[in-house]
Design an enzyme around this catalytic site. Structure first.
Site, mmCIF file in Angstrom:
data_model
loop_
_atom_site.group_PDB
_atom_site.id
_atom_site.type_symbol
_atom_site.label_atom_id
_atom_site.label_comp_id
_atom_site.label_asym_id
_atom_site.label_seq_id
_atom_site.Cartn_x
_atom_site.Cartn_y
_atom_site.Cartn_z
ATOM 1 N N ASP A 137 0.848 -1.178 0.000
ATOM 2 C CA ASP A 137 0.000 0.000 0.000
ATOM 3 C C ASP A 137 0.894 1.241 0.000
ATOM 4 O O ASP A 137 2.116 1.162 0.134
ATOM 5 C CB ASP A 137 -0.947 -0.016 1.211
ATOM 6 C CG ASP A 137 -2.264 0.693 0.929
ATOM 7 O OD1 ASP A 137 -2.286 1.614 0.083
ATOM 8 O OD2 ASP A 137 -3.286 0.342 1.559
ATOM 9 N N GLU A 172 -10.235 6.705 4.745
ATOM 10 C CA GLU A 172 -9.253 6.078 5.626
ATOM 11 C C GLU A 172 -9.300 6.641 7.050
ATOM 12 O O GLU A 172 -10.382 6.795 7.621
ATOM 13 C CB GLU A 172 -7.863 6.156 4.982
ATOM 14 C CG GLU A 172 -7.852 5.476 3.612
ATOM 15 C CD GLU A 172 -6.482 5.334 3.006
ATOM 16 O OE1 GLU A 172 -5.514 5.092 3.743
ATOM 17 O OE2 GLU A 172 -6.372 5.445 1.760
#
Length: 604
Positions: free
Chosen positions: A290, A496
């Site tokens: 990521d 997020e």
């Protein structure tokens, strides 16, 4: 005597993929191999960097555009420029360009924005989701990209999590059924296709990415990038099954999770990445990190970077989403190989996997944009598909104060109606995070139809629609003049960690707005959110009807289609709806299960 071109097996499109991989691998220097393992952000990308550093992949993060409101052709010009630079390198290995196309090609102005996964989970319609994947693939290929970082197949175990809306459900079986997005994006492999081997059907398809491996939706307290504290048996039962379905469909890439499993960070977990995913499950595509995930492997952030590179590559990461300090990454990994701390086997294996996906995807034969696809971006067919998805995603939580007196459908020929609330005429709020920008935006951020637009288009010619973002005292005082009110409230966009929320109260005094209107006018409440929110008892008591619309995207007509009765409600809750946040986590498989609305609930 063979020509130089004929002797290059890797350039022969008729040669077996594995033969092409091995031939190309045998020709590569260490610098070229490490370059293939490097993914960089487009803002630090130049053609010289791509050519001289042998960069394997470029991406753009959310909100990273060639310029604001760039058209698909502008994107294609940019990406083709990068690709031509890669083709000019010694071996001519094409880049693979990746983008967060997580609910349509959501970075691109004018693209079709589909409901976020939480809404698609409410549809329970695997074929619909496959068709959305196919439409998204066309819109991604039209702007030159080859790789969509989707689907997220996390099991949502706590709606406090800021990535809740990226999940299809809390239930592993439901998620498994809806992994058909992979076959939509990549194309459906033949029955004899080997499990775990990458598959991409053709030029109208893109590389998919199952994420985030594994357990990201089960972190303690729903904390983003936190730790999931479960036994291996529960990890296998709750969080792993969707990946098996993705592997069966030939998913080409898997993204590792920021999160940890019982304190062990996934990006450095050899057991989960290598022993489980690659060896036991037989995954032959590649694992991508990521964004800046390696920097998160040490405290403070970004410190001791060399060691972070070492432990992640040795654990099984194949390509690193650097995304900015690529020179440091390349230097450190080169030094680690030369010192013997990272073996050549741990370089060759990732490069084999990356090349395999590039060959399977046809990038060597067709590296540049097929501009005949430009007309698919935001086309009528795709917008109708988005509208269908919105219709099927709506969940009716309440309809009438008495069972024998349903409030919906609404009368489209009513004399005068009030439409109010922060979300009634805000396309950015309607789309949510990961739309144009990483965290989302407010206002007319792209091309689409708001709820208010849709209401005005569907009501009768004689119906007067009064819109106020916030209900005025004047309107409330003259409430007897309204046949009914539609009040749209909900969350502002987020992504997020910015979306982690321990209270889950409807923002902007949403509950108070609903109650103030509902006390005076028969009211339909429409909630826009990426997860269940607190529904106050007074809200449930005062309103006539309540609809969860999730984050429906750009095609707001789908909401009007259903609330005015052209279509019935079909959506079923993909997650359990709590009474109080103190109950969280609350899942249907719990011993003590007392939800406000259970998993699978939905009236019609």
């Amino acid at each position: 005597m063979e020509s130089k071109e004929e002797s290059c097996v890797y350039r022969n499109p008729d040669a077996p993929v594995e033969a092409r991989v091995q031939d190309l691998l045998s020709r590569m220097s260490l610098a070229e191999k490490i370059g293939q393992m490097t993914q960089i952000e487009r803002v630090v990308t130049t053609r010289t960097v791509i050519t001289n550093s042998f960069i394997g992949s470029v991406l753009n993060g959310g909100g990273s555009w060639p310029f604001e409101d760039a058209r698909p052709s502008d994107w294609a010009d940019m990406i083709d420029g990068y690709q031509n630079a890669a083709l000019a390198s010694r071996l001519g290995i094409p880049i693979i360009y990746g983008i967060d196309a997580v609910h349509g090609n959501n970075n691109v102005y004018g693209a079709t924005i589909f409901p976020h996964n939480i809404g698609l989970g409410a549809t329970r319609d695997a074929d619909l989701i496959r068709r959305i994947g196919a439409a998204t693939a066309l819109e991604v290929r039209a702007m030159g990209a080859h790789w969509a970082f989707a689907p997220c197949v996390a099991a949502l175990r706590n709606p406090r999590w800021g990535r809740s809306y990226e999940c299809f459900s809390e239930d592993a079986n439901t998620i498994c059924e809806l992994t058909t997005l992979v076959s939509g994006l990549q194309g459906e492999p033949p029955k004899e296709h080997p499990n775990g081997y990458p598959f991409i059907a053709g030029r109208n398809n893109v590389v998919a990415c199952a994420k985030h491996f594994v357990g990201d939706g089960g972190t303690e307290n729903g904390t983003n990038e936190g730790t999931t504290i479960v036994s291996f048996e529960d990890l296998e039962r709750i969080h792993l099954p969707p990946y098996l379905n993705c592997l069966a469909q030939g998913v080409s890439t898997v993204m590792a999770s920021y999160s940890s499993w019982n304190g062990s960070k996934l990006h450095s977990d050899y057991f989960l990445l290598t022993e489980l995913l690659k060896q036991k499950l037989g995954f032959e595509g590649f694992i991508i990190s990521d964004w800046e995930a390696l920097d998160r492997l040490s405290e403070p952030f970004g410190s001791n970077y060399r060691n972070c590179v070492k432990i992640s590559i040795n654990a099984g990461i194949d390509m690193v989403m650097v995304p900015f300090k690529y020179e440091r990454f390349i230097h450190d990994l080169t030094d680690l190989v030369q010192s013997g701390e990272v073996s050549m086997a741990r370089i060759d294996d990732p490069v084999e996997r990356i090349l395999r996906v590039k060959f399977v995807a046809g990038l060597f034969e067709h590296p540049l944009t097929d501009r005949s696809l430009l007309g698919t971006v935001g086309c009528t067919e795709h917008r109708e598909l988005g509208r269908e998805a919105v219709r099927k995603s709506l969940v009716l939580l309440k309809n009438g104060k008495h069972v024998d007196k349903p409030f919906l459908p609404l009368d489209r020929n009513a004399k005068r109606i009030l439409v109010t609330g922060t979300h009634a005429d805000d396309l950015g709020y309607q789309c949510g995070g990961w739309t144009k920008a990483w965290f989302g935006l407010s206002g007319r951020i792209t091309i689409g139809i708001t709820l208010l637009d849709a209401i005005k288009a569907i009501v009768g010619d004689q119906t007067e629609v009064i819109y106020e973002k916030y209900p005025s005292e004047e309107s409330l005082a003259s409430s007897e003049g309204f046949s009914y009110a539609i009040v749209a409230v909900g969350e502002s966009p987020y992504a997020e960690t910015l979306g982690d929320n321990s209270e889950l109260i409807i923002p902007f005094n949403g509950s108070d707005i609903v109650t103030a209107v509902a006390e005076r006018v028969p009211t339909l409440m429409i909630l826009f959110s990426g997860r269940p929110m607190v529904l106050e008892p007074t809200v449930l008591e005062k309103t006539e009807a309540v609809v969860s619309a999730w984050l429906p995207g750009s095609e707001g007509q789908g909401m009007a289609d259903v609330i005015f009765g052209d279509y019935d409600f079909e959506g079923k809750l993909p997650v359990s709806w709590f009474k109080r946040v103190e109950q969280l986590p609350l899942n249907a498989d719990a011993d003590l299960y007392d939800p406000l609305f259970p998993l699978g609930f939905g009236l019609n």
